[in-house]
Design an enzyme around this catalytic site. Structure first.
Site, PDB file in Angstrom:
ATOM      1  N   GLY A  91      17.936 -14.887 -23.241  1.00 21.74           N
ATOM      2  CA  GLY A  91      18.152 -15.152 -24.660  1.00 21.74           C
ATOM      3  C   GLY A  91      17.352 -14.303 -25.619  1.00 21.74           C
ATOM      4  O   GLY A  91      16.896 -14.797 -26.642  1.00 21.74           O
ATOM      5  N   HIS A 130       4.535 -14.686 -30.328  1.00 18.67           N
ATOM      6  CA  HIS A 130       4.676 -14.585 -31.778  1.00 18.67           C
ATOM      7  C   HIS A 130       4.151 -15.804 -32.526  1.00 18.67           C
ATOM      8  O   HIS A 130       4.555 -16.059 -33.642  1.00 18.67           O
ATOM      9  CB  HIS A 130       6.155 -14.333 -32.139  1.00 18.67           C
ATOM     10  CG  HIS A 130       6.654 -13.000 -31.651  1.00 18.67           C
ATOM     11  ND1 HIS A 130       7.980 -12.689 -31.490  1.00 18.67           N
ATOM     12  CD2 HIS A 130       5.970 -11.888 -31.279  1.00 18.67           C
ATOM     13  CE1 HIS A 130       8.095 -11.435 -31.036  1.00 18.67           C
ATOM     14  NE2 HIS A 130       6.886 -10.948 -30.889  1.00 18.67           N
ATOM     15  N   GLN A 159       8.972 -15.469 -27.007  1.00 22.64           N
ATOM     16  CA  GLN A 159       8.863 -14.944 -28.374  1.00 22.64           C
ATOM     17  C   GLN A 159       9.106 -16.075 -29.369  1.00 22.64           C
ATOM     18  O   GLN A 159       8.995 -15.885 -30.568  1.00 22.64           O
ATOM     19  CB  GLN A 159       9.900 -13.839 -28.582  1.00 22.64           C
ATOM     20  CG  GLN A 159       9.698 -12.662 -27.661  1.00 22.64           C
ATOM     21  CD  GLN A 159      10.921 -11.752 -27.626  1.00 22.64           C
ATOM     22  OE1 GLN A 159      11.088 -10.893 -28.470  1.00 22.64           O
ATOM     23  NE2 GLN A 159      11.786 -11.968 -26.659  1.00 22.64           N
ATOM     24  N   ASN A 160       9.457 -17.234 -28.868  1.00 23.02           N
ATOM     25  CA  ASN A 160       9.810 -18.346 -29.750  1.00 23.02           C
ATOM     26  C   ASN A 160       8.566 -19.065 -30.269  1.00 23.02           C
ATOM     27  O   ASN A 160       7.576 -19.203 -29.557  1.00 23.02           O
ATOM     28  CB  ASN A 160      10.700 -19.347 -29.009  1.00 23.02           C
ATOM     29  CG  ASN A 160      11.990 -18.697 -28.545  1.00 23.02           C
ATOM     30  OD1 ASN A 160      12.346 -17.627 -29.024  1.00 23.02           O
ATOM     31  ND2 ASN A 160      12.682 -19.333 -27.622  1.00 23.02           N
TER      32      ASN A 160
HETATM   33  N1  APR Z   1      22.190 -18.636 -24.706  1.00 20.52           N
HETATM   34  C1  APR Z   1      21.502 -17.503 -24.375  1.00 20.52           C
HETATM   35  N2  APR Z   1      21.365 -16.458 -25.212  1.00 20.52           N
HETATM   36  C2  APR Z   1      21.949 -16.553 -26.424  1.00 20.52           C
HETATM   37  C3  APR Z   1      22.665 -17.681 -26.842  1.00 20.52           C
HETATM   38  C4  APR Z   1      22.793 -18.775 -25.914  1.00 20.52           C
HETATM   39  N3  APR Z   1      23.465 -19.897 -26.202  1.00 20.52           N
HETATM   40  N4  APR Z   1      23.101 -17.464 -28.107  1.00 20.52           N
HETATM   41  C5  APR Z   1      22.661 -16.239 -28.466  1.00 20.52           C
HETATM   42  N5  APR Z   1      21.961 -15.677 -27.457  1.00 20.52           N
HETATM   43  C6  APR Z   1      21.280 -14.386 -27.379  1.00 20.52           C
HETATM   44  C7  APR Z   1      21.896 -13.288 -28.240  1.00 20.52           C
HETATM   45  O1  APR Z   1      22.937 -12.632 -27.528  1.00 20.52           O
HETATM   46  C8  APR Z   1      20.697 -12.367 -28.479  1.00 20.52           C
HETATM   47  O2  APR Z   1      20.598 -11.387 -27.462  1.00 20.52           O
HETATM   48  O3  APR Z   1      19.987 -14.552 -27.875  1.00 20.52           O
HETATM   49  C9  APR Z   1      19.519 -13.316 -28.381  1.00 20.52           C
HETATM   50  C10 APR Z   1      18.856 -13.622 -29.714  1.00 20.52           C
HETATM   51  O4  APR Z   1      18.328 -12.449 -30.218  1.00 20.52           O
HETATM   52  P1  APR Z   1      17.409 -12.470 -31.523  1.00 20.52           P
HETATM   53  O5  APR Z   1      18.036 -13.336 -32.557  1.00 20.52           O
HETATM   54  O6  APR Z   1      17.131 -11.055 -31.874  1.00 20.52           O
HETATM   55  O7  APR Z   1      16.074 -13.227 -31.039  1.00 20.52           O
HETATM   56  P2  APR Z   1      14.819 -12.674 -30.263  1.00 20.52           P
HETATM   57  O8  APR Z   1      15.188 -11.593 -29.306  1.00 20.52           O
HETATM   58  O9  APR Z   1      14.082 -13.845 -29.741  1.00 20.52           O
HETATM   59  O10 APR Z   1      13.995 -12.038 -31.462  1.00 20.52           O
HETATM   60  C11 APR Z   1      12.733 -11.511 -31.212  1.00 20.52           C
HETATM   61  O11 APR Z   1      12.350 -11.194 -33.563  1.00 20.52           O
HETATM   62  O12 APR Z   1      12.427 -11.981 -35.769  1.00 20.52           O
HETATM   63  C12 APR Z   1      11.658 -11.778 -34.656  1.00 20.52           C
HETATM   64  O13 APR Z   1       9.638 -12.800 -34.185  1.00 20.52           O
HETATM   65  C13 APR Z   1      11.017 -13.028 -34.163  1.00 20.52           C
HETATM   66  O14 APR Z   1      10.533 -13.712 -31.911  1.00 20.52           O
HETATM   67  C14 APR Z   1      11.512 -13.140 -32.732  1.00 20.52           C
HETATM   68  C15 APR Z   1      11.819 -11.707 -32.375  1.00 20.52           C
END
Ligand code: APR
Length: 229
Positions: free
Chosen positions: A170, A105, A87-88
């Site tokens: 993550g 994304h 998703q990154n």
């Molecule tokens: N290692 C692993 N996981 C981690 C770490 C780490 N050091 N630090 C934080 N996390 C986890 C958090 O616990 C959380 O579950 O990473 C996750 C980040 O979640 P989000 O910020 O919601 O990111 P993501 O799930 O990728 O978001 C999805 O949302 O805004 C949109 O399009 C954007 O692609 C993105 C989508």
């Protein structure tokens, strides 16, 4: 034949590289409301703000490096047919050496014209108002904003359906349709999770690494190597 290891990664895998996650800081993303910088309405209201925001993210990308979690995933290509669905919008999986990465994304280092269905092109510099394609159409970041279609979903579903092993790393699973990919995991596929805060009960305790991406990958790698055949 190598087994298929399918990975769904989110912002958490890049956190230790110094790229902020979306939902770990009070709903603000790098001090902006998500609706302002990641929606078509936001872009219509204030295109310069949105372009500046992604220009800043793109510049930041040049200053960060893949971390050990990205690198260990790339190493697993020796043992598995690794397919990464991320998703990154960063390119840290690719820079770590992963050869099969699908960006659900979009990508920070690509732009496309504002016309629907336009083809993305590589873009490493800042993007400004007045930057156009050869026909004079304004360019925009190649990012899937909230409320927009996710064109790679069908391809991602097909990849997930062929998984022998699945790793979720993550991601908060807050965003659909990406989170819905879990429904396509075959019944006999073993599911691993690495995330320090995710509370969903989606796999058994042995396969749930409630820790950071780098630490979790260090623990998981030897286990995966044992079950590679
Ligand atoms: N290692 C692993 N996981 C981690 C770490 C780490 N050091 N630090 C934080 N996390 C986890 C958090 O616990 C959380 O579950 O990473 C996750 C980040 O979640 P989000 O910020 O919601 O990111 P993501 O799930 O990728 O978001 C999805 O949302 O805004 C949109 O399009 C954007 O692609 C993105 C989508």
């Amino acid at each position: 034949m190598k087994k298929n290891l399918v990975v769904l990664s989110g912002a958490g895998i890049s956190a230790e590289s110094g790229v902020r996650t979306f939902r770990d800081s009070n709903g603000l993303w790098e001090n902006h409301r998500v609706e302002d910088v990641a929606s078509p309405e936001g872009f219509e209201r204030n295109p310069q703000l949105v372009l500046d925001f992604y220009n800043e993210r793109r510049r930041q990308l040049n200053a960060v490096q893949p971390n050990e979690a990205h690198r260990l995933l790339a190493e697993l290509e020796q043992d598995f047919n690794v397919r990464i669905i991320t998703q990154n919008v960063d390119d840290l999986h690719e820079r770590a050496g992963s050869s099969n990465v699908l960006h659900l994304h979009g990508e920070l280092k690509k732009v496309r014209s504002v016309l629907p269905g336009s083809e993305p092109m590589e873009w490493t510099a800042d993007l400004n108002i007045g930057d156009t394609d050869s026909r004079g159409n304004q360019l925009r970041p190649h990012i899937v904003w909230f409320g927009e279609e996710v064109p790679e979903m069908a391809a991602a579903e097909k990849i997930v359906e062929l998984a022998d092993l699945f790793l979720l790393i993550g991601t908060s699973l807050q965003v659909y349709p990406a989170a819905g990919l879990l429904h396509y995991i075959p019944g006999d596929c073993e599911l691993f999770v690495i995330d320090p805060h995710l509370t969903l009960n989606i796999t058994n305790a042995d396969n749930f690494y409630r820790t950071t991406a780098t630490e979790g990958m260090r623990l998981l790698l030897p286990r995966l190597r044992k079950i590679r055949n």
